[in-house]
Design a protein around this motif. Structure first.
Motif, PDB file in Angstrom:
ATOM      1  N   TRP A  77       0.865  -1.186   0.000  1.00 27.49           N
ATOM      2  CA  TRP A  77       0.000   0.000   0.000  1.00 27.49           C
ATOM      3  C   TRP A  77       0.899   1.231   0.000  1.00 27.49           C
ATOM      4  O   TRP A  77       1.713   1.420   0.897  1.00 27.49           O
ATOM      5  N   CYS A 105      -2.164  -5.320  -4.131  1.00 25.17           N
ATOM      6  CA  CYS A 105      -2.290  -3.872  -4.308  1.00 25.17           C
ATOM      7  C   CYS A 105      -3.753  -3.459  -4.186  1.00 25.17           C
ATOM      8  O   CYS A 105      -4.640  -4.293  -4.014  1.00 25.17           O
ATOM      9  N   TYR A 106      -3.992  -2.145  -4.305  1.00 27.93           N
ATOM     10  CA  TYR A 106      -5.340  -1.598  -4.191  1.00 27.93           C
ATOM     11  C   TYR A 106      -5.647  -0.736  -5.415  1.00 27.93           C
ATOM     12  O   TYR A 106      -4.763  -0.066  -5.956  1.00 27.93           O
ATOM     13  N   ASP A 109      -4.670   2.928  -5.447  1.00 23.41           N
ATOM     14  CA  ASP A 109      -3.229   3.181  -5.330  1.00 23.41           C
ATOM     15  C   ASP A 109      -2.566   2.810  -6.658  1.00 23.41           C
ATOM     16  O   ASP A 109      -1.767   1.871  -6.723  1.00 23.41           O
ATOM     17  N   HIS A 131      -6.913  -5.784  -4.608  1.00 23.17           N
ATOM     18  CA  HIS A 131      -7.911  -5.994  -3.557  1.00 23.17           C
ATOM     19  C   HIS A 131      -9.242  -5.375  -3.981  1.00 23.17           C
ATOM     20  O   HIS A 131      -9.268  -4.284  -4.554  1.00 23.17           O
ATOM     21  N   GLY A 135      -8.019   0.793  -0.334  1.00 23.23           N
ATOM     22  CA  GLY A 135      -7.002   0.813   0.710  1.00 23.23           C
ATOM     23  C   GLY A 135      -6.990   2.131   1.457  1.00 23.23           C
ATOM     24  O   GLY A 135      -7.532   3.134   0.984  1.00 23.23           O
ATOM     25  N   PRO A 136      -6.337   2.143   2.625  1.00 21.81           N
ATOM     26  CA  PRO A 136      -5.716   0.959   3.208  1.00 21.81           C
ATOM     27  C   PRO A 136      -6.689   0.180   4.087  1.00 21.81           C
ATOM     28  O   PRO A 136      -7.481   0.771   4.811  1.00 21.81           O
ATOM     29  N   THR A 137      -6.637  -1.145   3.997  1.00 25.48           N
ATOM     30  CA  THR A 137      -7.318  -1.954   5.006  1.00 25.48           C
ATOM     31  C   THR A 137      -6.264  -2.227   6.077  1.00 25.48           C
ATOM     32  O   THR A 137      -5.730  -1.284   6.639  1.00 25.48           O
ATOM     33  N   LYS A 139      -2.617  -4.767   6.825  1.00 24.19           N
ATOM     34  CA  LYS A 139      -1.679  -5.641   6.128  1.00 24.19           C
ATOM     35  C   LYS A 139      -2.184  -7.081   6.144  1.00 24.19           C
ATOM     36  O   LYS A 139      -2.111  -7.799   5.136  1.00 24.19           O
ATOM     37  N   CYS A 142      -4.833  -7.626   3.562  1.00 26.63           N
ATOM     38  CA  CYS A 142      -4.256  -7.721   2.216  1.00 26.63           C
ATOM     39  C   CYS A 142      -3.607  -9.089   2.016  1.00 26.63           C
ATOM     40  O   CYS A 142      -3.737  -9.699   0.948  1.00 26.63           O
ATOM     41  N   TRP A 452      -4.037   0.327   9.516  1.00 26.82           N
ATOM     42  CA  TRP A 452      -2.693   0.001   9.018  1.00 26.82           C
ATOM     43  C   TRP A 452      -1.864   1.284   9.031  1.00 26.82           C
ATOM     44  O   TRP A 452      -1.810   2.011   8.057  1.00 26.82           O
TER      45      TRP A 452
END
Length: 472
Positions: A77, A105-106, A109, A131, A135-137, A139, A142, A452
């Motif tokens: 991320w 990845c997201y 991003d 994903h 993001g971010p969720t 780690k 992910c 995260w």
């Protein structure tokens, strides 16, 4: 007269505070010293008995084909500055072909996605997984998404991975890593290799203190844990798990409502994963191995070079390991595991004791100035406290010598001397991180979400000449 009495009262209060803090700090400094020296003595015995001997690989062993297919998982991320270097370097130095590198990845991003694709080029061994959530969720979340992709690939192609290896976006892998992990998993369910922070000339103090701490931990402490048969925490990088043990942990997690083996609500999912291997009945190993040139088979990385980044990173570690693990894992049975769990979770107490020590230094400075101006000294030190203080001084001297020796052996004499000078910096970072971790933990108790709070990476060691000397 009133002003004189007020000054005397203040001095008396400071003297009383000093005596109480001195007793508290001396006691806990001694407890910590006994703990550290116990590990030191175990390591010395292992070295003298030959049980801590480091194996040296042959050229053939470094390039040995894998016994089964490996999956490497990297959660990314906002890692556009480093992920391309990590992927490109790994593909160029790993001599085996039987692996798939999964990069998570997201969609929000795109820079990281583009950098990962650039690093992969047309290499079919890389799979970039986007994903479905923005993001971010976390780690762990992910990594669970990558685990799901891995399972889907196994069903789609009718094959099964033998091992799962974890890495971070900023890692510089060793060419022999996959061969060492693959061989180690022949007799274990989880293998951890050393991590080697690379020196950064622009940050000799903040970034440098990581080298001191990791060197001592990954040269001594984890070697002792391995010999005692205690659970070995996963560092989240350069660690490999057997497919079977990971499947068992994933099954347990799914019963708890998690989609994969990684606890999405945990800030140190890697640490917890290593402990769960032991609780599942698996065997864990920490392996220190050298390649044919004598270099340590370890993952190299740049650690935070700025004070606030270091505090944030270490606060996450303390929050996850000391607070969350206490809640989530409880306490293991058996003397070795109980001892090591106490060591892992002593961070908040160590922070408090260190803070008391520096408050004592300030109070003594004030009282010393007052004595120079003619104020009477009324601090009465009992014989027992004198003995405790003498032992504390001896313990400090031992700790300074150990810190110098381990760092100097890995990075050279200059870094060894700096390691001693960096101890106050490390203590200051630990105090700030402990305070931040406690604040974050109390926030989660009030219902705040776990986020995260990742470290930003702007440089990669592959772009610079290797720093420091490698121990023999």
């Amino acid at each position: 007269m009133a002003a004189t009495n007020a000054i005397r009262n203040v001095i008396a209060a400071l003297q009383y505070t000093e005596q109480e803090l001195l007793l508290f700090a001396a006691f806990w400094f001694l407890v910590g010293a006994v703990d550290d020296i116990g590990v030191d003595l175990c390591w010395i015995w292992l070295k003298l008995s030959g049980r801590a001997r480091v194996r040296v690989l042959s050229r053939e062993e470094e390039a040995m084909p894998l016994q089964g297919r490996a999956a490497i998982l990297i959660a990314a991320w906002r890692e556009a500055e480093v992920i391309g270097h990590t992927v490109r370097h790994a593909l160029s130095v790993w001599r085996q072909d039987d692996f798939t590198l999964y990069v998570g990845c997201y969609s929000n991003d795109p820079d990281t996605v583009a950098a990962a694709m650039s690093g992969a080029g047309t290499d079919a061994r890389v799979r970039i997984v986007i994903h479905e959530n923005a993001g971010p969720t976390t780690k762990a979340d992910c990594l669970n998404r990558l685990y799901t992709a891995l399972c889907s690939d196994e069903r789609r192609y009718g094959c099964r991975f033998r091992s799962i290896v974890l890495h971070d976006s900023e890692d510089m892998v060793h060419p022999a890593e996959l061969a060492v992990i693959d061989t180690g998993l022949g007799g274990a369910d989880f293998v951890q290799l050393p991590v080697r922070p690379e020196p950064q000339p622009r940050s000799p103090w903040v970034a440098g203190h990581y080298a001191d701490e990791f060197t001592e931990s990954h040269t001594k402490s984890l070697v002792v844990r391995d010999a005692l048969g205690a659970a070995i925490p996963a560092a989240g990088v350069a660690c490999g798990f057997s497919r079977n043990i990971m499947e068992g942990i994933a099954r347990r997690r799914q019963e708890e409502g998690n989609p994969g083996p990684f606890a999405a609500e945990c800030l140190t999912e890697d640490y917890e994963l290593g402990v769960l291997v032991w609780r599942e009945g698996g065997r864990s190993r920490f392996l220190r191995v050298r390649d044919a040139d004598g270099n340590l088979v370890a993952t190299r990385a740049y650690f935070p070079a700025r004070l606030d980044d270091a505090v944030r990173q270490k606060a996450r570690w303390v929050h996850g390991i000391a607070f969350q693990s206490w809640d989530r894992l409880g306490w293991s049975r058996g003397a070795p595991n109980l001892w090591m769990a106490l060591r892992d979770r002593r961070g908040p107490l160590a922070t408090l004791v260190l803070a008391c020590g520096y408050v004592l230094a300030v109070i003594e400075g004030v009282l010393g100035s007052a004595r120079l101006l003619g104020a009477p000294s009324q601090l009465a030190v009992s014989p027992l406290l004198r003995i405790m203080l003498a032992l504390c001084v001896g313990g400090l001297a031992w700790r300074l010598a150990a810190r110098f020796a381990f760092t100097a052996r890995e990075y050279g004499l200059g870094e060894g001397l700096l390691a001693v000078a960096r101890i106050p910096v490390a203590n200051f970072i630990a105090i700030l991180a402990g305070r931040k971790a406690l604040s974050g933990y109390l926030g989660t108790l009030r219902g705040a979400d776990v986020k995260w709070d990742k470290t930003e990476h702007a440089a990669h060691p592959v772009t610079a000449a290797p720093g420091g000397s490698v121990s023999r």
